[in-house]
Design a protein around this motif. Structure first.
Motif, mmCIF file in Angstrom:
data_model
loop_
_atom_site.group_PDB
_atom_site.id
_atom_site.type_symbol
_atom_site.label_atom_id
_atom_site.label_comp_id
_atom_site.label_asym_id
_atom_site.label_seq_id
_atom_site.Cartn_x
_atom_site.Cartn_y
_atom_site.Cartn_z
ATOM 1 N N ASP A 140 0.758 -1.112 -0.059
ATOM 2 C CA ASP A 140 0.150 0.062 -0.042
ATOM 3 C C ASP A 140 0.765 1.153 0.012
ATOM 4 O OD1 ASP A 140 -2.284 -1.325 0.010
ATOM 5 O OD2 ASP A 140 -2.601 -1.335 2.274
ATOM 6 N N ILE A 141 2.079 1.289 0.786
ATOM 7 C CA ILE A 141 2.872 2.298 0.676
ATOM 8 C C ILE A 141 3.555 2.551 -0.644
ATOM 9 C CG2 ILE A 141 4.911 3.417 1.874
ATOM 10 C CD1 ILE A 141 4.256 1.636 4.308
ATOM 11 N N ILE A 142 3.956 1.339 -1.170
ATOM 12 C CA ILE A 142 4.592 1.751 -2.392
ATOM 13 C C ILE A 142 3.847 2.127 -3.319
ATOM 14 C CG2 ILE A 142 5.854 0.362 -4.198
ATOM 15 C CD1 ILE A 142 6.631 -1.694 -2.113
ATOM 16 N N GLN A 143 2.539 1.737 -3.503
ATOM 17 C CA GLN A 143 1.345 2.171 -4.376
ATOM 18 C C GLN A 143 1.282 3.655 -4.241
ATOM 19 O OE1 GLN A 143 -2.199 -0.153 -4.323
ATOM 20 N NE2 GLN A 143 -2.350 -0.032 -6.641
ATOM 21 N N GLU A 144 1.111 3.985 -2.941
ATOM 22 C CA GLU A 144 0.811 5.385 -2.775
ATOM 23 C C GLU A 144 1.947 6.337 -3.148
ATOM 24 O OE1 GLU A 144 -1.691 8.365 -1.620
ATOM 25 O OE2 GLU A 144 -2.170 6.243 -1.532
ATOM 26 N N THR A 145 3.269 5.883 -3.018
ATOM 27 C CA THR A 145 4.347 6.736 -3.340
ATOM 28 C C THR A 145 4.516 7.017 -5.076
ATOM 29 O OG1 THR A 145 5.998 4.878 -3.630
ATOM 30 C CG2 THR A 145 5.539 6.101 -1.321
ATOM 31 N N LYS A 146 3.865 5.963 -5.684
ATOM 32 C CA LYS A 146 3.853 5.913 -7.239
ATOM 33 C C LYS A 146 2.528 6.745 -7.613
ATOM 34 C CE LYS A 146 6.082 1.611 -7.943
ATOM 35 N NZ LYS A 146 7.267 2.067 -8.710
ATOM 36 N N MET A 147 1.692 7.281 -6.896
ATOM 37 C CA MET A 147 0.443 7.875 -7.483
ATOM 38 C C MET A 147 0.602 9.501 -6.696
ATOM 39 S SD MET A 147 -1.178 5.551 -8.328
ATOM 40 C CE MET A 147 -2.876 5.945 -8.504
ATOM 41 N N HIS A 149 -1.833 11.695 -5.701
ATOM 42 C CA HIS A 149 -3.202 11.825 -5.317
ATOM 43 C C HIS A 149 -3.328 13.087 -4.241
ATOM 44 C CE1 HIS A 149 -5.471 8.821 -7.023
ATOM 45 N NE2 HIS A 149 -4.807 7.806 -6.434
ATOM 46 N N TYR A 150 -4.240 13.860 -3.786
ATOM 47 C CA TYR A 150 -4.148 14.813 -3.091
ATOM 48 C C TYR A 150 -4.123 14.306 -1.584
ATOM 49 C CZ TYR A 150 -6.162 18.631 0.031
ATOM 50 O OH TYR A 150 -6.229 19.466 0.897
ATOM 51 N N GLY A 151 -3.010 15.041 -0.767
ATOM 52 C CA GLY A 151 -2.785 14.646 0.476
ATOM 53 C C GLY A 151 -1.741 13.197 0.696
ATOM 54 N N ARG A 152 -1.104 13.077 -0.428
ATOM 55 C CA ARG A 152 -0.276 11.725 -0.631
ATOM 56 C C ARG A 152 0.775 11.690 0.492
ATOM 57 N NH1 ARG A 152 4.467 12.547 -3.121
ATOM 58 N NH2 ARG A 152 5.672 10.349 -3.743
ATOM 59 N N LEU A 153 1.410 12.813 0.862
ATOM 60 C CA LEU A 153 2.550 12.778 1.750
ATOM 61 C C LEU A 153 1.916 12.427 3.025
ATOM 62 C CD1 LEU A 153 4.769 15.787 0.551
ATOM 63 C CD2 LEU A 153 5.296 13.204 0.168
ATOM 64 N N VAL A 154 0.728 13.053 3.602
ATOM 65 C CA VAL A 154 0.349 12.983 4.654
ATOM 66 C C VAL A 154 -0.205 11.414 4.896
ATOM 67 C CG1 VAL A 154 -1.843 13.424 6.143
ATOM 68 C CG2 VAL A 154 -0.708 15.202 4.925
ATOM 69 N N ARG A 155 -0.795 10.818 3.865
ATOM 70 C CA ARG A 155 -1.117 9.427 3.733
ATOM 71 C C ARG A 155 -0.088 8.471 4.132
ATOM 72 N NH1 ARG A 155 -4.813 5.911 -0.196
ATOM 73 N NH2 ARG A 155 -5.575 4.372 1.455
ATOM 74 N N ILE A 156 1.150 8.831 3.357
ATOM 75 C CA ILE A 156 2.410 7.833 3.325
ATOM 76 C C ILE A 156 2.776 7.931 4.657
ATOM 77 C CG2 ILE A 156 4.817 7.494 2.761
ATOM 78 C CD1 ILE A 156 3.746 8.688 -0.149
ATOM 79 N N ASN A 157 2.854 9.255 5.751
ATOM 80 C CA ASN A 157 3.249 9.050 7.014
ATOM 81 C C ASN A 157 2.624 8.220 7.768
ATOM 82 O OD1 ASN A 157 5.303 10.936 6.613
ATOM 83 N ND2 ASN A 157 4.140 12.731 6.832
#
Length: 301
Positions: A140-147, A149-157
């Motif tokens: 899920d983290i890897i996938q989020e880093t490749k997207m 999306h709005y709020g991406r950095l907050v969600r990765i944290n």
């Protein structure tokens, strides 16, 4: 989907990012790296291969689904017992500054590293369900880093925090079983109920009645703790039981029914999706492997 998340292997042993780096490697064979240490934290998730992890001069033979915890400054490297075997793993680096950010929230993030530093406990052996849950969080983290999306950095944290605390929770609760069992949570009760009834039909209605709570609360509780949906967990446990039974020589037709599957077509699709091989091909490979081992042993004798 997971194939799209892989990274081409590099033997670079320094970080380019200020915070973290996360790599999912699927290599056809083992490529050695020199002994090294680095000024950041490392989580290593072992998925497939024939590997010893050497930490501080001591060899640790790895088993499928092992997690290795490496604090900064500790010499380590992997060696292969068979370099021609496919080698799959996840490597997660976290800078000291970024890790301090999590530690300001709670010292609970540091339990596994305290074990590594103070007691030289570097390798942990979660069961397949626990490992798959943690692996899902990584993907899920890897996938989020490749997207984008709005709020991406907050969600990765948030995702990294969830992964770190889940690893620490697993190790802590494994080390303190009496403390954990003294006041079982709803999640623990659900797990125990599922384990006791895994070969029988299990419905959300049954669980709601059993524990006097709403179906939505059960689903939310399970997803938050396990990282998998209730349905996914039950399927994975049944597939795991099936594999164990086949390894022990049981017949496919009777075994899939005994493991709680109602019909062969749904069982077949689930098995193929989980293990990328059909049940018959899995059994054939297992038999061939057993025969080869027997022949090899006979030749030695």
């Amino acid at each position: 989907m997971r194939r799209d998340l892989t990274t081409t292997f590099t033997d670079r042993q320094y970080m380019l990012s200020e915070d973290y780096e996360l790599y999912y490697y699927q290599d056809k064979h083992f490529t050695p790296t020199k002994p090294h240490n680095h000024p950041y934290y490392e989580f290593y998730f072992f998925i497939r291969g024939d590997i010893d992890f050497v930490i501080g001069g001591k060899h640790h033979p790895l088993q499928r689904n092992d997690i290795v915890i490496i604090p900064p400054g500790i010499n380590h490297f992997a060696v292969s017992r068979d370099s021609e075997k496919p080698y799959t793993r996840i490597v997660f680096w976290i800078s000291q500054a970024y890790f301090e950010y999590f530690k300001t929230m709670s010292s609970d993030f540091n339990y596994v590293f305290d074990l590594a530093k103070n007691e030289k406990i570097y390798v942990h052996h979660p069961d397949e369900i626990t490992f798959n849950s943690l692996q899902t969080k990584v993907f899920d983290i890897i996938q989020e880093t490749k997207m984008k999306h709005y709020g991406r950095l907050v969600r990765i944290n948030l995702q990294i925090a969830e992964l770190l605390i889940s690893i620490n929770r697993y190790v802590y609760e494994k080390d303190h079983p009496t403390e954990m069992s003294s006041s079982p949570t709803l999640y623990n009760k659900l797990i125990n109920y599922i384990e006791s009834n895994i070969t029988n039909p299990i419905t959300l209605d049954d669980l709601s009645k059993e524990f006097y709570t709403s179906k939505s609360h059960i689903l939310h509780c399970f997803k938050n703790n396990q990282g998998l949906s209730l349905h996914q967990y039950i399927i994975k446990r049944r597939l795991q039981l099936f594999r164990e039974a086949i390894i022990n020589g049981e017949d496919i037709k009777s075994t899939y029914l005994n493991c709680g599957f109602n019909d062969y077509s749904s069982f077949y699709r689930a098995f193929k999706k989980e293990y990328n091989i059909s049940p018959n091909d899995f059994r054939t490979e297992l038999l061939n492997s057993t025969m080869n081992e027997l022949k090899s042993q006979q030749n030695k004798d």
